[in-house]
Design a protein around this motif. Structure first.
Motif, PDB file in Angstrom:
ATOM      1  N   SER A 101      -8.179   0.457  -1.346  1.00  0.00           N
ATOM      2  CA  SER A 101      -7.535   1.452  -0.490  1.00  0.00           C
ATOM      3  C   SER A 101      -8.512   1.963   0.554  1.00  0.00           C
ATOM      4  O   SER A 101      -8.118   2.287   1.673  1.00  0.00           O
ATOM      5  N   GLU A 102      -9.799   2.001   0.199  1.00  0.00           N
ATOM      6  CA  GLU A 102     -10.802   2.463   1.154  1.00  0.00           C
ATOM      7  C   GLU A 102     -11.018   1.455   2.285  1.00  0.00           C
ATOM      8  O   GLU A 102     -11.360   1.816   3.405  1.00  0.00           O
TER       9      GLU A 102
ATOM     10  N   VAL B   9      -9.721  -0.631   7.557  1.00  0.00           N
ATOM     11  CA  VAL B   9     -10.509  -1.613   8.300  1.00  0.00           C
ATOM     12  C   VAL B   9      -9.730  -2.914   8.419  1.00  0.00           C
ATOM     13  O   VAL B   9      -9.671  -3.546   9.459  1.00  0.00           O
ATOM     14  N   TYR B  10      -9.081  -3.326   7.305  1.00  0.00           N
ATOM     15  CA  TYR B  10      -8.302  -4.560   7.302  1.00  0.00           C
ATOM     16  C   TYR B  10      -7.176  -4.506   8.328  1.00  0.00           C
ATOM     17  O   TYR B  10      -6.926  -5.448   9.052  1.00  0.00           O
ATOM     18  N   LYS B  11      -6.497  -3.379   8.406  1.00  0.00           N
ATOM     19  CA  LYS B  11      -5.355  -3.232   9.313  1.00  0.00           C
ATOM     20  C   LYS B  11      -5.788  -3.297  10.766  1.00  0.00           C
ATOM     21  O   LYS B  11      -4.999  -3.629  11.660  1.00  0.00           O
ATOM     22  N   SER B  12      -7.036  -2.948  11.038  1.00  0.00           N
ATOM     23  CA  SER B  12      -7.509  -2.946  12.419  1.00  0.00           C
ATOM     24  C   SER B  12      -8.010  -4.310  12.875  1.00  0.00           C
ATOM     25  O   SER B  12      -8.311  -4.495  14.052  1.00  0.00           O
ATOM     26  N   VAL B  13      -8.127  -5.251  11.913  1.00  0.00           N
ATOM     27  CA  VAL B  13      -8.642  -6.582  12.269  1.00  0.00           C
ATOM     28  C   VAL B  13      -7.598  -7.378  13.044  1.00  0.00           C
ATOM     29  O   VAL B  13      -6.423  -7.362  12.696  1.00  0.00           O
TER      30      VAL B  13
ATOM     31  N   ALA C  65       0.823  -1.207   0.000  1.00  0.00           N
ATOM     32  CA  ALA C  65       0.000   0.000   0.000  1.00  0.00           C
ATOM     33  C   ALA C  65       0.857   1.257   0.000  1.00  0.00           C
ATOM     34  O   ALA C  65       0.587   2.218  -0.729  1.00  0.00           O
ATOM     35  N   ARG C  66       1.921   1.270   0.804  1.00  0.00           N
ATOM     36  CA  ARG C  66       2.819   2.436   0.853  1.00  0.00           C
ATOM     37  C   ARG C  66       3.542   2.618  -0.466  1.00  0.00           C
ATOM     38  O   ARG C  66       3.763   3.753  -0.920  1.00  0.00           O
ATOM     39  N   ALA C  67       3.927   1.517  -1.109  1.00  0.00           N
ATOM     40  CA  ALA C  67       4.642   1.606  -2.386  1.00  0.00           C
ATOM     41  C   ALA C  67       3.756   2.238  -3.460  1.00  0.00           C
ATOM     42  O   ALA C  67       4.197   3.131  -4.200  1.00  0.00           O
ATOM     43  N   ILE C  68       2.496   1.794  -3.542  1.00  0.00           N
ATOM     44  CA  ILE C  68       1.603   2.360  -4.546  1.00  0.00           C
ATOM     45  C   ILE C  68       1.251   3.811  -4.208  1.00  0.00           C
ATOM     46  O   ILE C  68       1.195   4.675  -5.088  1.00  0.00           O
ATOM     47  N   SER C  69       1.020   4.089  -2.934  1.00  0.00           N
ATOM     48  CA  SER C  69       0.693   5.463  -2.517  1.00  0.00           C
ATOM     49  C   SER C  69       1.831   6.418  -2.841  1.00  0.00           C
ATOM     50  O   SER C  69       1.610   7.546  -3.289  1.00  0.00           O
ATOM     51  N   SER C  70       3.068   5.972  -2.623  1.00  0.00           N
ATOM     52  CA  SER C  70       4.230   6.804  -2.937  1.00  0.00           C
ATOM     53  C   SER C  70       4.289   7.128  -4.425  1.00  0.00           C
ATOM     54  O   SER C  70       4.576   8.262  -4.820  1.00  0.00           O
ATOM     55  N   ALA C  71       3.993   6.117  -5.261  1.00  0.00           N
ATOM     56  CA  ALA C  71       4.004   6.344  -6.707  1.00  0.00           C
ATOM     57  C   ALA C  71       2.894   7.301  -7.126  1.00  0.00           C
ATOM     58  O   ALA C  71       3.105   8.191  -7.965  1.00  0.00           O
ATOM     59  N   MET C  72       1.706   7.148  -6.546  1.00  0.00           N
ATOM     60  CA  MET C  72       0.581   8.008  -6.924  1.00  0.00           C
ATOM     61  C   MET C  72       0.833   9.472  -6.573  1.00  0.00           C
ATOM     62  O   MET C  72       0.345  10.374  -7.264  1.00  0.00           O
ATOM     63  N   LYS C  73       1.597   9.726  -5.515  1.00  0.00           N
ATOM     64  CA  LYS C  73       1.880  11.100  -5.116  1.00  0.00           C
ATOM     65  C   LYS C  73       2.852  11.786  -6.063  1.00  0.00           C
ATOM     66  O   LYS C  73       2.892  13.013  -6.138  1.00  0.00           O
ATOM     67  N   ARG C  74       3.657  11.003  -6.789  1.00  0.00           N
ATOM     68  CA  ARG C  74       4.736  11.574  -7.592  1.00  0.00           C
ATOM     69  C   ARG C  74       4.603  11.321  -9.084  1.00  0.00           C
ATOM     70  O   ARG C  74       5.312  11.941  -9.873  1.00  0.00           O
ATOM     71  N   ASP C  75       3.729  10.417  -9.479  1.00  0.00           N
ATOM     72  CA  ASP C  75       3.566  10.071 -10.889  1.00  0.00           C
ATOM     73  C   ASP C  75       2.175  10.482 -11.361  1.00  0.00           C
ATOM     74  O   ASP C  75       1.176   9.932 -10.899  1.00  0.00           O
ATOM     75  N   PRO C  76       2.062  11.437 -12.291  1.00  0.00           N
ATOM     76  CA  PRO C  76       0.745  11.900 -12.723  1.00  0.00           C
ATOM     77  C   PRO C  76      -0.075  10.850 -13.461  1.00  0.00           C
ATOM     78  O   PRO C  76      -1.295  10.985 -13.574  1.00  0.00           O
ATOM     79  N   ALA C  77       0.569   9.801 -13.955  1.00  0.00           N
ATOM     80  CA  ALA C  77      -0.148   8.745 -14.674  1.00  0.00           C
ATOM     81  C   ALA C  77      -0.689   7.671 -13.741  1.00  0.00           C
ATOM     82  O   ALA C  77      -1.356   6.745 -14.195  1.00  0.00           O
TER      83      ALA C  77
ATOM     84  N   TYR D 153      -6.252   2.560  -5.066  1.00  0.00           N
ATOM     85  CA  TYR D 153      -5.599   1.320  -5.487  1.00  0.00           C
ATOM     86  C   TYR D 153      -6.388   0.109  -5.025  1.00  0.00           C
ATOM     87  O   TYR D 153      -7.241   0.179  -4.142  1.00  0.00           O
ATOM     88  N   ASP D 154      -6.089  -1.014  -5.689  1.00  0.00           N
ATOM     89  CA  ASP D 154      -6.674  -2.308  -5.341  1.00  0.00           C
ATOM     90  C   ASP D 154      -5.549  -3.271  -4.992  1.00  0.00           C
ATOM     91  O   ASP D 154      -4.477  -3.241  -5.614  1.00  0.00           O
ATOM     92  N   ILE D 155      -5.803  -4.141  -4.034  1.00  0.00           N
ATOM     93  CA  ILE D 155      -4.826  -5.135  -3.602  1.00  0.00           C
ATOM     94  C   ILE D 155      -5.507  -6.492  -3.524  1.00  0.00           C
ATOM     95  O   ILE D 155      -6.625  -6.609  -3.027  1.00  0.00           O
TER      96      ILE D 155
END
Length: 220
Positions: free
Chosen positions: A211-212, A216-220, A179-191, A196-198
Motif C-alpha cells: 500500500s505504501e 509510486v506504481y500508479k504514477s509510473v 486497492a479500493r476494495a481492501i481499503s473499504s474493508a479496512m475502514k469498516r471491519d475491525p479485524a 495491504y499487500d498486492i
C-alpha cells in the motif's frame, strides 16, 4: 469457535455452519494478468495478535495464494502445495497449470474433511492458457472466478468489485480497484487493517507491491 493466537482470520460455528471471519483477501482477473491482495492484520477474536503479517504465499513463479483462517492450517497447506508444485515442475520439466494447482490444494482439503482445515483460499496465476483465479472452501470445493473476496471484510470488498469490475481491464486499472476494495474493508471491519499487500501475476512474471508503494506504481 475455532481461533488461534496467530490466526489471519477465524471461523465460528453458526447454526451448524462454518463462517469465515477476521481478514480481507481479494482476487481479480484482468486482461493481462491476475491480481491478489490482502490486508495485514492478524487477529484472535477481537484481539489484534499482530499488525503486519503476510497473507499472500508465492507457490511458484507464476502462481500465488491468499489465506484466510487459522494460520497453522494455512501454513501447513501452503508448504505441502508449494513442495508438490515444484516437484511437478522437476518431474515433468514444465510448470503446473493454475487449475491443476487449485485441484492439488482441493485434494489436500478434501482428504481432511472429517477434521477440516480451517481456511479459505484464493489461488491465482498465469499459465499457457492465460490468467486464472480459483476460490477454495475448507472442504475442497473449487470454483473459478473473475473476481471474489474472502474474510470478514468481504461484504465491503465485494461491493467495490461488483461496482467497478469490467472485462478486459488492464492491470493498472485493476490494481486500483483491488486497492479500493481492501481499503473499504479496512475502514469498516475491525479485524482487517495494517495496510495491504498486492501481488500482480502476468505473462512476464510476478510483482509484489505494498500500500505504501502503490502511489509510486500508479504514477509510473
Amino acid at each position: 469457535m475455532y481461533d488461534s493466537y496467530t490466526n489471519v482470520g477465524y471461523y465460528m460455528k453458526n447454526n451448524g455452519k462454518i463462517v469465515v471471519s477476521g481478514t480481507t483477501t481479494v482476487g481479480l482477473v484482468c486482461m493481462d494478468g491476475v491480481i491478489l491482495g490482502s490486508d495485514r492484520r492478524a487477529t484472535s477474536g477481537f484481539f489484534v495478535a499482530h499488525p503486519h503479517v503476510k497473507k499472500i504465499y508465492k507457490l511458484d513463479n507464476h502462481i500465488a495464494a491468499t489465506i484466510a483462517g487459522v494460520v497453522a492450517d494455512a501454513q501447513n497447506i501452503m508448504g505441502i502445495a508449494s513442495a508438490n508444485i515444484k516437484l511437478y515442475k522437476y518431474i515433468h520439466n514444465r510448470p503446473i497449470s493454475v487449475k491443476a494447482a487449485a485441484n492439488l490444494i482441493s485434494n489436500i482439503l478434501l482428504s481432511s474433511r472429517v477434521y477440516p482445515y480451517v481456511v479459505q483460499l484464493l489461488v491465482g496465476g498465469y499459465d499457457s492458457s492465460g490468467p486464472h483465479l480459483f476460490a477454495l472452501d475448507p472442504y475442497g470445493t473449487v470454483t473459478e472466478e473473475k473476481y471474489t473476496a474472502t474474510g470478514s471484510g468481504s461484504p465491503m470488498a465485494i461491493s467495490i468489485l461488483e461496482d467497478s469490475f469490467k472485462k478486459g481491464m488492464p492491470v493498472k486499472d485493476s490494481v486500483e480497484i483491488v486497492a479500493r476494495a481492501i481499503s473499504s474493508a479496512m475502514k469498516r471491519d475491525p479485524a482487517s487493517g495494517g495496510g495491504y499487500d498486492i501481488i500482480i501475476i502476468t505473462r512476464d512474471g510476478m510483482r509484489e507491491i505494498s500500500s505504501e508503494e502503490l502511489a509510486v506504481y500508479k504514477s509510473v
